[in-house]
Design an enzyme around this catalytic site. Structure first.
Site, PDB file in Angstrom:
ATOM      1  NE  ARG A 249      -4.280  -1.304   0.020  1.00 45.45           N
ATOM      2  CZ  ARG A 249      -4.431  -2.346  -0.763  1.00 45.45           C
ATOM      3  NH1 ARG A 249      -3.429  -2.715  -1.552  1.00 45.45           N
ATOM      4  NH2 ARG A 249      -5.543  -3.035  -0.782  1.00 45.45           N
ATOM      5  CD  GLU A 278      -2.849   3.279  -5.441  1.00 47.44           C
ATOM      6  OE1 GLU A 278      -3.936   2.738  -5.702  1.00 47.44           O
ATOM      7  OE2 GLU A 278      -1.872   2.627  -5.064  1.00 47.44           O
ATOM      8  CG  HIS A 296      -2.963  -0.549  -6.999  1.00 44.68           C
ATOM      9  ND1 HIS A 296      -3.512   0.047  -5.880  1.00 44.68           N
ATOM     10  CD2 HIS A 296      -2.817  -1.863  -6.680  1.00 44.68           C
ATOM     11  CE1 HIS A 296      -3.685  -0.867  -4.930  1.00 44.68           C
ATOM     12  NE2 HIS A 296      -3.268  -2.035  -5.406  1.00 44.68           N
TER      13      HIS A 296
END
Length: 330
Positions: A249, A278, A296
């Site tokens: 993360r 993000e 991601h």
């Protein structure tokens, strides 16, 4: 209408209907279609008067929420759903959900572990190779015409035989370690506690792990407990010859400190699949050739997303039928 705690609500024998299931935010298309066609669930608008109106008219009745790991069910929304019993989460991460409140209220939460281990580990390996061997920068060098113009691309770093530190030796961390063993790498790790039956060298802190290895791979779970675990002290221990890979993360790393380390040469390079806010990425990172940036995509394959969707829906079906989850979080 009486107000129940979530644990008490599960004792009700009444079936859960579509109007008691709430989709929160965008989810996988297969999951979204099944929620609509099979369950006739409600969809929570992103914001504004429509969202407020839906919560006002249905919030008291919602018993199950389905969400993605990126969106989750946050503190404010959870408080607006007094009879919520279960949160069905698409994704292995669930740090966007207020798990503390959920635990206090007896709300059960599921995620989708294991089915994405291999693809995330493959992504980590891809980042590892691309970062140490400067593969992304090398491709840009070719596309720009620099090679054809007679320029030489700078030498990179050997990827095999390195000392690699894995921060978080869970299922995904172990899958990464197994892959790197094939490259002749020496594996070290740090967890909150030493894992029994593991032959890799254990370090009691993230700083010690970073200081003793060439590459630090971040595979720790997200959430408040791991926020900015990789801080200035850890990055200083990585050092100017060391690399950082993050497939966990974005919040696990102090992102601004990482940017400064990359810009100043405090570390040699980084490979990042995740970011703090993000999809927004610090502009400074876009200008650097010693960092590899991915959107991601750790679990982003057709096969793994299909497996994740299947597990998400099976968690939902099992909860509706038995008031149980296949993969509850611990």
């Amino acid at each position: 209408m009486p107000t129940y705690t979530s644990a008490q609500a599960r004792e009700q024998s009444t079936p859960i209907t579509g109007e008691q299931i709430l989709r929160v935010g965008p989810v996988n298309p297969t999951v979204a279609e099944s929620l609509k066609s099979e369950f006739a669930s409600l969809v929570l608008p992103d914001s504004g008067p429509e969202r407020e109106a839906l919560i006002a008219s249905h919030g008291q009745n919602i018993r199950v929420a389905v969400c993605s790991g990126r969106i989750g069910v946050d503190s404010e929304l959870m408080a607006q759903l007094p009879n919520l019993e279960a949160i069905i989460n698409f994704g292995v991460g669930y740090d966007a959900t207020d798990t503390k409140q959920a635990s206090e209220r007896g709300i059960v939460v599921s995620n989708t572990p294991d089915v994405l281990n291999d693809c995330v580990a493959d992504t980590a390996l891809g980042l590892y190779l691309s970062t140490l061997r400067s593969l992304g920068a090398a491709e840009r060098f070719v596309r720009s015409g620099s090679w054809a113009a007679g320029q030489n691309f700078p030498l990179a770093t050997r990827a095999s035989g390195k000392k690699v530190g894995i921060l978080g030796l869970g299922r995904i961390g172990q899958a990464i370690a197994t892959r790197l063993e094939a490259f002749g790498c020496e594996i070290h790790y740090h967890n909150r506690n030493q894992k029994p039956g593991v032959n890799y060298q254990y370090h009691s802190s993230a700083v010690d792990l970073a200081a003793e290895t060439d590459v630090l791979i971040v595979a720790a779970a997200g959430g408040p407990q791991s926020a900015k675990l990789v801080n200035q002290e850890v990055l200083a221990a990585v050092g100017p010859q060391g690399f950082v890979i993050n497939i966990a993360r974005g919040t696990v790393i102090d992102e601004q400190t990482l940017v400064e380390a990359l810009r100043s040469g405090g570390i040699a390079g980084a490979g990042l699949d995740v970011f703090e806010k993000e999809p927004h990425i610090p502009a400074e990172l876009l200008e650097l050739d010693n960092v590899v940036l991915l959107p991601h995509l750790g679990s982003g394959t057709h096969e793994t997303r299909a497996d994740m969707a299947s597990l998400t829906l099976n968690n939902l079906r099992t909860y509706l039928e038995k008031r149980e989850l296949i993969t509850p979080i611990s």
